[in-house]
Design an enzyme around this catalytic site. Structure first.
Site, PDB file in Angstrom:
ATOM      1  N   HIS A  27       0.815  -1.188  -0.001  1.00  0.00           N
ATOM      2  CA  HIS A  27       0.155   0.050  -0.208  1.00  0.00           C
ATOM      3  C   HIS A  27       1.004   1.171  -0.150  1.00  0.00           C
ATOM      4  CE1 HIS A  27      -2.337  -3.281   1.780  1.00  0.00           C
ATOM      5  NE2 HIS A  27      -3.372  -2.858   1.350  1.00  0.00           N
ATOM      6  N   GLY A 115      -3.387  -3.959  11.798  1.00  0.00           N
ATOM      7  CA  GLY A 115      -3.733  -4.512  10.645  1.00  0.00           C
ATOM      8  C   GLY A 115      -5.207  -4.304  10.538  1.00  0.00           C
ATOM      9  N   LEU A 117      -8.359  -2.516  11.134  1.00  0.00           N
ATOM     10  CA  LEU A 117      -8.204  -1.269  11.480  1.00  0.00           C
ATOM     11  C   LEU A 117      -9.140  -0.946  12.624  1.00  0.00           C
ATOM     12  CD1 LEU A 117      -8.929  -0.159   7.582  1.00  0.00           C
ATOM     13  CD2 LEU A 117      -7.008   0.181   8.956  1.00  0.00           C
ATOM     14  N   ASP A 156      -8.709   7.240   7.453  1.00  0.00           N
ATOM     15  CA  ASP A 156     -10.177   7.191   7.210  1.00  0.00           C
ATOM     16  C   ASP A 156     -10.767   6.030   7.873  1.00  0.00           C
ATOM     17  OD1 ASP A 156     -10.599   9.999   6.101  1.00  0.00           O
ATOM     18  OD2 ASP A 156      -9.314   8.960   4.520  1.00  0.00           O
ATOM     19  N   ASN A 186      -7.184  11.939   3.795  1.00  0.00           N
ATOM     20  CA  ASN A 186      -6.931  11.705   2.535  1.00  0.00           C
ATOM     21  C   ASN A 186      -8.360  11.673   1.485  1.00  0.00           C
ATOM     22  OD1 ASN A 186      -7.087   9.167   2.112  1.00  0.00           O
ATOM     23  ND2 ASN A 186      -5.066   8.914   2.652  1.00  0.00           N
ATOM     24  N   HIS A 261      -3.950   3.324  -3.414  1.00  0.00           N
ATOM     25  CA  HIS A 261      -3.988   3.150  -2.084  1.00  0.00           C
ATOM     26  C   HIS A 261      -3.446   1.543  -1.891  1.00  0.00           C
ATOM     27  CE1 HIS A 261      -5.994   1.678   1.707  1.00  0.00           C
ATOM     28  NE2 HIS A 261      -6.261   0.514   1.206  1.00  0.00           N
ATOM     29  N   ARG A 354     -18.016 -17.642  39.337  1.00  0.00           N
ATOM     30  CA  ARG A 354     -17.779 -16.087  39.312  1.00  0.00           C
ATOM     31  C   ARG A 354     -17.522 -15.524  40.846  1.00  0.00           C
ATOM     32  NH1 ARG A 354     -23.460 -12.842  38.721  1.00  0.00           N
ATOM     33  NH2 ARG A 354     -24.612 -14.220  40.016  1.00  0.00           N
ATOM     34  N   SER A 381     -21.952  -7.914  38.185  1.00  0.00           N
ATOM     35  CA  SER A 381     -22.432  -9.275  37.670  1.00  0.00           C
ATOM     36  C   SER A 381     -21.251 -10.416  37.721  1.00  0.00           C
ATOM     37  CB  SER A 381     -23.345  -8.932  36.392  1.00  0.00           C
ATOM     38  OG  SER A 381     -24.508  -8.279  36.737  1.00  0.00           O
ATOM     39  N   GLU A 408     -17.106  -3.459  24.771  1.00  0.00           N
ATOM     40  CA  GLU A 408     -16.481  -4.753  24.892  1.00  0.00           C
ATOM     41  C   GLU A 408     -15.230  -4.700  24.104  1.00  0.00           C
ATOM     42  OE1 GLU A 408     -20.690  -5.705  26.279  1.00  0.00           O
ATOM     43  OE2 GLU A 408     -19.752  -4.680  24.514  1.00  0.00           O
ATOM     44  N   ASP A 466     -32.557 -15.092  30.793  1.00  0.00           N
ATOM     45  CA  ASP A 466     -32.324 -14.282  29.977  1.00  0.00           C
ATOM     46  C   ASP A 466     -32.070 -14.591  28.463  1.00  0.00           C
ATOM     47  OD1 ASP A 466     -31.651 -12.037  31.612  1.00  0.00           O
ATOM     48  OD2 ASP A 466     -29.583 -12.431  31.771  1.00  0.00           O
ATOM     49  N   HIS A 470     -28.241 -14.456  25.476  1.00  0.00           N
ATOM     50  CA  HIS A 470     -27.063 -14.442  26.658  1.00  0.00           C
ATOM     51  C   HIS A 470     -26.610 -15.781  26.871  1.00  0.00           C
ATOM     52  CE1 HIS A 470     -28.485 -10.263  26.674  1.00  0.00           C
ATOM     53  NE2 HIS A 470     -27.940 -10.016  27.695  1.00  0.00           N
ATOM     54  N   ARG A 517     -22.721 -18.412  36.657  1.00  0.00           N
ATOM     55  CA  ARG A 517     -23.351 -17.806  37.518  1.00  0.00           C
ATOM     56  C   ARG A 517     -24.047 -18.434  38.389  1.00  0.00           C
ATOM     57  NH1 ARG A 517     -29.064 -14.632  35.730  1.00  0.00           N
ATOM     58  NH2 ARG A 517     -29.864 -16.763  35.556  1.00  0.00           N
TER      59      ARG A 517
END
Length: 659
Positions: A27, A115, A117, A156, A186, A261, A354, A381, A408, A466, A470, A517
């Protein structure tokens, strides 16, 4: 612009274009357009010493637009980081130090693997957070031993990716004033002008997120670029500098066009570019005047490191305890959690893993001062809050609890940045099903050999009401398929201790802790052997068994109970807890044979997740009790029973396998 600056910039441009042309791949557009910006930063602002690339107080530079790697390699060559002309000539070739995208740990001077983006800018936020936390802990009046900037060069494409929004929002909220983002603006991507999909006022967006923003109208004006960087350093905010550039600048046939590019210029165009830039005709050529310019810059930076070394020597005399902490924070000392196993030995008790993890995290926090982490707005949680350790906030960077917000993807990338910066042991957390949002950043952690810990709770259909959105099904298979990622799903408290002990002492790979849980009983036979990935926890040795039952996490209790019932029928069942297939596969063949003898082909694997991958251990004569559909919204006990996760069904399948 003086002549030597111009010659140095054009040398960087031409070296980049030549490397790409020789590879017939790469590139050239970004290196040609952004070379003045990169040189201005590296030559006039970036505090670094090529002869000590790991100097702790160096500025960090991240090429977030990693497809422009030829620019970075040209910089590393010109600035004497050890990359040779031959390395540039081997761009993108097998075994070279100049791969297609920058790779941390592979090429000296590359601070981060980029790498995909947006990953770079997000991890740069993590680096800036690390700098602020270390500064808050170690600096004393007159002794700013931690005082450096993090720079990210973005394009960009980086700023179209959602992860950049997430990370920038957090950076603004935290007021990370040592972060400076340089935007190669650009208006061109692979498909053409950005107007087809990217028309917002980017500077206004960053300003709204709490950044100081600056505009440089001419990307070749290095004085204006330098002035903007100087102003950014004094802003008191995170900083965003938009530099208007022309993609492929210097190549008359291609500048300003999408074709610049991602394809080589061609030999004729390189000849025209040399002529346009008034550059030497010889290929891969660096003038003595350019070398002398860089030598002078490097000498200035070496003097800055020498001054810092003197500062630190005096700091160590004035604050010897802090100096000892500094050494410990930057070492790989082993941490033992041996004393915690006894806390989970009473088989009359039960606790969600947990919750066990929460107790362990707080024990670790008391003995490992550089242990930092947090969650994507789920600490109550996921049980990941360190009591009494403070919150990392704009006015309290010494806090150790990180609040990533509901971000996340950026959370995982930020954790990468903190880990790669050095000085801290880092964890982050969310519900296991949302590891899908984190996956790309987790993959880069594995690729970079970063010991980041992931606390991933609510690990199965046990999430219950849930519902299927979930309830993770395929996520265990996803993580287990990832090279250099160790995934551990503990069955009880002792296995959770083992999981954390392993994660805490990992040197070269990330670790995912997959936790429940719902409460799980403490099992009699579990313990530190969980760090071997799979082990026998019952009274029957595998070599003596009629059938081998294998399970992970909450399902281990089922196979243990089923083995006891089968014994009443005269069936000898070995019980194997397999918290980590990754760790088990690392064991020697003799140990694997002891746990899963080749001649014992009657086997059942039980896991409330996808069956994918388990056939490796059960073979053609075995069976798998698993979830190969999505779950549903209902009480957990009902769902487990409906899908065959009961003692009775394990026994039924065992009889069928033995028939």
């Amino acid at each position: 612009m003086n002549l030597v600056d111009q010659k140095t910039i054009n040398t960087i441009r031409i070296l980049s274009a030549e490397a790409i042309q020789k590879a017939n791949s790469g590139h050239p557009g970004l290196p040609l357009g952004s070379a003045p910006m990169a040189y201005t930063l590296w030559g006039k602002h970036l505090v670094h010493n090529p002869h000590n690339p790991k100097w702790a107080n160096r500025d960090r530079f991240v090429l977030s637009a990693g497809h422009g790697s030829a620019l970075l390699y040209s910089l590393l060559h010109v600035f004497e980081y050890g990359l040779t002309i031959e390395d540039l000539q081997n761009f993108r070739q097998e075994g070279s130090l100049t791969p297609g995208h920058p790779e941390y740990g592979h090429t000296v001077g590359v601070e981060l693997t980029t790498g995909p983006l947006g990953q770079g800018i997000a991890s740069a936020v993590g680096m800036a957070m690390a700098e602020r936390h270390l500064a808050a802990h170690f600096n004393k009046e007159g002794y700013d031993v931690v005082d450096h900037y993090t720079y990210a060069l973005v394009g960009d494409g980086c700023l179209m990716e959602g992860i950049s929004y997430e990370a920038a929002s957090l950076a603004g909220s935290l007021g990370l004033d040592k972060l400076i983002v340089l935007y190669d603006s650009n208006n061109i991507t692979i498909e053409g002008n950005t107007d087809i999909a990217f028309t917002e006022n980017v500077r206004a967006r960053f300003e709204a997120q709490g950044f100081a923003t600056f505009l440089v109208e001419d990307g070749n004006d290095i004085e204006a670029i330098s002035n903007a960087i100087t102003a950014a350093k004094a802003s008191g905010k995170p900083n965003f500098i938009e530099v208007k550039t022309q993609i492929g600048y210097g190549c008359p046939a291609k500048q300003g066009k999408a074709s610049a590019h991602g394809e080589p210029l061609g030999n004729d165009n390189i000849a025209e570019t040399r002529k346009f830039l008034n550059h030497h005709d010889e290929a891969f050529f660096v003038e003595d005047e350019v070398k002398a310019n860089i030598k002078a810059i490097n000498e200035e930076n070496a003097a800055k490191e020498a001054a810092w070394n003197t500062l630190f020597e005096n700091y160590a005399k004035a604050y010897p305890e802090l100096a000892k902490e500094w050494a410990a924070w930057h070492s790989d000392e082993e941490v033992s959690l041996e004393e915690l196993y006894a806390n989970y030995a009473d088989t009359s008790k039960a606790l969600a893993t947990r919750q066990t993890s929460y107790e362990i995290i707080n024990q670790i926090a008391n003995k490992v001062e550089n242990f930092v982490g947090g969650s994507a707005d789920l600490a109550p949680s996921t049980k990941t809050y360190m009591e009494g350790k403070g919150d990392f906030q704009k006015d309290s960077y010494e806090g150790r609890n990180l609040h990533f917000g509901i971000r996340e993807h950026a959370m995982a990338a930020i954790a990468n940045g903190m880990a790669v910066h050095g000085g801290m042991k880092v964890y982050c957390s969310t519900f296991f099903v949302f590891s899908d949002y984190m996956k790309n950043s987790m993959r880069l952690a594995a690729l970079m050999n970063l010991p980041v810990s992931y606390v991933l709770t609510h690990d199965s259909i046990g999430v219950g009401e849930d519902g299927p959105t979930h309830q993770p099904i395929e996520q265990l298979a996803m993580l287990r398929s990832m090279p250099n990622m160790v995934t551990i799903r503990p069955a009880d408290g002792k296995e959770t201790v083992a999981a954390w002990e392993y994660a805490l002492n990992s040197k070269d790979h990330p670790v995912s802790l997959v936790l429940t849980r719902q409460n799980l009983p403490y099992l009699a036979g579990t313990g530190t052997n969980a760090k071997r990935g799979g082990y026998i926890i019952g009274d029957v040795a595998s070599k003596d068994a009629d059938i081998i039952l294998i399970a992970t996490g909450s399902e281990v209790q089922l196979i243990e109970a089923a083995a006891k019932e089968l014994a009443k029928e005269g069936i000898k069942a070995a019980v194997v807890s397999m918290p980590s297939t990754d760790l088990f596969d690392m064991q020697d063949k003799a140990y694997q044979e002891e746990v899963l003898p080749k001649n014992k082909t009657k086997r059942i694997a039980v896991e409330a997740a996808s069956s994918f991958g388990w056939h490796k251990y059960t073979g053609f004569e075995g069976a798998i009790i698993s979830m190969d559909t999505f779950g549903e919204s209902a009480p957990a006990d009902l769902i487990f029973k409906k899908h065959g996760f009961t003692v009775e069904n394990v026994m039924k399948v065992a009889r069928e396998v033995l028939a």
